[in-house]
Write an enzyme that holds these catalytic residues in place. Structure first.
Site, PDB file in Angstrom:
ATOM      1  N   ASP A 284     -22.540  19.442  13.827  1.00 22.83           N
ATOM      2  CA  ASP A 284     -21.273  18.737  13.965  1.00 22.83           C
ATOM      3  C   ASP A 284     -20.858  18.655  15.429  1.00 22.83           C
ATOM      4  OD1 ASP A 284     -19.457  21.001  14.649  1.00 22.83           O
ATOM      5  OD2 ASP A 284     -19.884  21.667  12.616  1.00 22.83           O
ATOM      6  N   LEU A 285     -19.874  17.819  15.708  1.00 22.17           N
ATOM      7  CA  LEU A 285     -19.444  17.533  17.075  1.00 22.17           C
ATOM      8  C   LEU A 285     -19.051  18.796  17.837  1.00 22.17           C
ATOM      9  CD1 LEU A 285     -18.895  15.059  18.940  1.00 22.17           C
ATOM     10  CD2 LEU A 285     -16.524  15.159  18.155  1.00 22.17           C
TER      11      LEU A 285
END
Length: 189
Positions: free
Chosen positions: A53-54
């Site tokens: 994820d980011l």
């Protein structure tokens, strides 16, 4: 690793990349954010194997080898991913056992294969978590359901591959021995 069949198709490319926080783990982003593919040399088109994820960082493989991608991403082949989670508070033995016993999430039961407390500070803990599958934000959701927010997450290994020398944003080609190790870890011999 003698005896492990390797793909011999010309043009196969394998990169080990350290994805930094703030980089998306896709080949293309409609929002024009930096992608993990932007970190490696242009030329041969490669794709990220799995996702982070980011807000997470750590090791990713980029390749154009579809067979290896399937071996790494499909849980049935048993290639684990190892993470160091920095969590709020101090998870006790019950929480660590709960991660291994399994946590019911909205998309099904999630279970760590191994869990180990690495370090503790005044208000944070570092926990090593080995996962056999990689659903969306799975490690973060597991800890949250047990009352501990993940404030930092780093993938430190993909199967047998580790490289503590890679800095965020850097990459290197995988050696043929490392590719063989991945194929062997996925049961392709």
């Amino acid at each position: 690793m003698d005896g492990v069949a390797l793909p011999v198709k010309p043009g196969l490319v394998y990169y080990l990349v350290y994805k930094p926080v703030g980089v998306v783990s896709t080949a293309d982003d409609p929002q024009r954010r930096p992608t993990v593919v932007d970190l490696v040399p242009a030329g041969t088109r490669v794709y990220p194997v799995g996702r982070l994820d980011l807000e997470s960082e750590g090791l990713m493989i980029l390749t154009n080898d579809g067979e290896l991608t399937e071996l790494i991403t499909h849980p049935r082949f048993g290639i684990t991913k190892t993470y160091i989670a920095k969590v709020a508070g101090h998870p006790g033995r019950d929480v660590l056992a709960g991660l291994m016993d399994g946590v019911e999430l909205d998309d099904g039961l999630a279970r760590a294969q191994e869990v180990r407390l690495v370090d503790r500070s005044r208000d944070r803990s570092l926990v090593e978590v080995v996962m056999g599958e990689g659903r969306k934000r799975e490690v973060r959701r597991m800890f949250a359901s047990l009352g501990h927010e993940v404030v930092g997450l780093v993938r430190v290994a993909i199967g047998p591959l580790r490289d503590p020398t890679l800095a965020p944003g850097s990459w290197r080609p995988l050696s043929m021995d490392e590719v063989r190790q991945l194929y062997a870890a996925g049961g392709r011999q």
